[in-house]
Write a protein that holds these residues in place. Sequence first.
Motif, mmCIF file in Angstrom:
data_model
loop_
_atom_site.group_PDB
_atom_site.id
_atom_site.type_symbol
_atom_site.label_atom_id
_atom_site.label_comp_id
_atom_site.label_asym_id
_atom_site.label_seq_id
_atom_site.Cartn_x
_atom_site.Cartn_y
_atom_site.Cartn_z
ATOM 1 N N LEU A 11 8.918 -3.449 3.890
ATOM 2 C CA LEU A 11 8.678 -2.050 3.496
ATOM 3 C C LEU A 11 8.521 -1.919 1.980
ATOM 4 O O LEU A 11 7.653 -1.178 1.500
ATOM 5 C CB LEU A 11 9.829 -1.169 3.985
ATOM 6 C CG LEU A 11 9.825 -0.818 5.476
ATOM 7 C CD1 LEU A 11 11.122 -0.130 5.865
ATOM 8 C CD2 LEU A 11 8.639 0.082 5.809
ATOM 9 N N ARG B 210 5.067 -0.595 0.042
ATOM 10 C CA ARG B 210 5.078 0.565 -0.853
ATOM 11 C C ARG B 210 4.436 0.265 -2.203
ATOM 12 O O ARG B 210 4.270 1.160 -3.018
ATOM 13 C CB ARG B 210 6.524 1.029 -1.074
ATOM 14 C CG ARG B 210 7.183 1.637 0.155
ATOM 15 C CD ARG B 210 8.669 1.885 -0.094
ATOM 16 N NE ARG B 210 8.876 2.738 -1.252
ATOM 17 C CZ ARG B 210 8.889 4.079 -1.218
ATOM 18 N NH1 ARG B 210 8.707 4.694 -0.070
ATOM 19 N NH2 ARG B 210 9.086 4.782 -2.303
ATOM 20 N N ILE C 118 7.554 4.645 5.786
ATOM 21 C CA ILE C 118 7.006 4.861 4.444
ATOM 22 C C ILE C 118 6.704 6.332 4.201
ATOM 23 O O ILE C 118 6.974 6.879 3.123
ATOM 24 C CB ILE C 118 5.735 4.006 4.256
ATOM 25 C CG1 ILE C 118 6.105 2.510 4.264
ATOM 26 C CG2 ILE C 118 5.024 4.364 2.951
ATOM 27 C CD1 ILE C 118 4.909 1.598 4.209
ATOM 28 N N ALA D 249 1.245 5.641 3.618
ATOM 29 C CA ALA D 249 1.372 5.449 5.063
ATOM 30 C C ALA D 249 0.015 5.578 5.745
ATOM 31 O O ALA D 249 -0.302 4.825 6.673
ATOM 32 C CB ALA D 249 2.370 6.454 5.636
#
Length: 476
Positions: free
Chosen positions: A189, A193, A226, A239
């Motif tokens: 994750l 990002r 996200i 996202a």
Amino acid sequence: MLLWPLLLLLLLLLLPTLALLRQWRSQDAKLSWLAGLQHQVAWRALGWAATWQRRKLEQSTLYMHQSQQQALRWCLQGAQRPHCPLRGSTDISTFRNHLPLTKATQTQEEESREQLLPPTSHPDLGEASLQATLLGLVALNKAYPEVLAQGSAACLTLTSPWPQSLPWPGKALGRVSTPGTKDPRVLLLEALRSPGLRALEARTAVELLDVFLGLEADSEELAGAIAAGNPGAPLPERAAELREALEQGPRGLALRLWPKLQVVVTLDAGGQAEAVAALGALWCQGLAFFSPAYAASGGVLGLNLQPEQPHRLYLLPPGPLFIELLPVKEGTQEEAASTLLLAEAQQGEEYELVLTDRASLTRCRLGDVVQVVGAYNQCPVVRFIGRLSQTLSVRGEDIGEDLFSEALGRAVGQWPGANLLDHGCVESSILEWGRTGGAEGTGLGSCPFTGSMCAHGVCSQILLWALLPTTRCLWS
């Protein structure tokens, strides 16, 4: 009249403070400035340490015989055998006569793959890992100057591909991944990002392959996290980019998620070539691959000082591990011929690696086969071409993994529009054993692809099986 000089002096004294206040007008700017300063200091420290390690490598590779004698002496001093007859002796002939070659069992090979680099208690082994890490970082930075800039690299697995962890300099280099994270999902994750990544890291290519497969399987859950800001601030636009990139399929996915990506860093070991090929053909298409070292359970076996080479080439250092080379043609026999020292390697020849275990004092044939492609001073530069212990038996034949892969590549070359990305091998229950002819009652004959005696139709069966729609991710 004195008032103006005093005011001017006061203004001159306040100018540095005003400049600092302007630069630090926000906490974010202050932290960014400090992080940039830490990054520069860390790189200077790494550069000095790498220069020292490079000098030591030059010295050891110039005098290979003395270096290997020292490595052998270190192995014998650490032997845990009671009444070891070799203590105090560094004669190579005596060493070979007293310690016969042994083969690694299947259990040992599995444990070796699970734990490439165990914790090293001896300073010499730790220094070898540190040398591989420092020289690898400098070589990678030289080949791709922007990939190790602050915030440009992220590790997607719990263990780093760099053989030695660098607590302070590593943290100061500004990795995207949070140090000490125990959840691999959090690592993924954090990387997702950050669209500006230039380098992806994973311990091995096999583990990175699992990461991309998991990314596709859990795409909606990851995109939702996200968008909701778990972890960090909500990023709904990022996202949406993730969903759009995944909708286009696996080919080139990494570059769609991270458009500035340049290189993938993994630690090389036996059995990783197929995973690297699959990643390069699909998810990481268009990216370079770099491995700082070739590792086994005993420690670092080879150093990669040429990241720009399309085929991974490794320098076999003379110590602290005691490495011997066994000619493959003779080493495949039950009673193997004598081994060679590193300085005795001949360019173009293939050898099996033999590693002496310091604790039990055993000379173990690793099964890893290398081909000598060059030299660095008196030290051989090699490429790994396969493992002797891996053979295939689909329909009763016994074919080496490298021979089968070569035959399958030829078979694919005869199929218009097909490209081999990865392959598996299973026995087919569709065709009867003797239907394809060959020797009467056996179905054996000269295979058109391998040129040796094997079950007719084996390669064509595998080719047909791999082209089925259920395996569409492996072919194009």
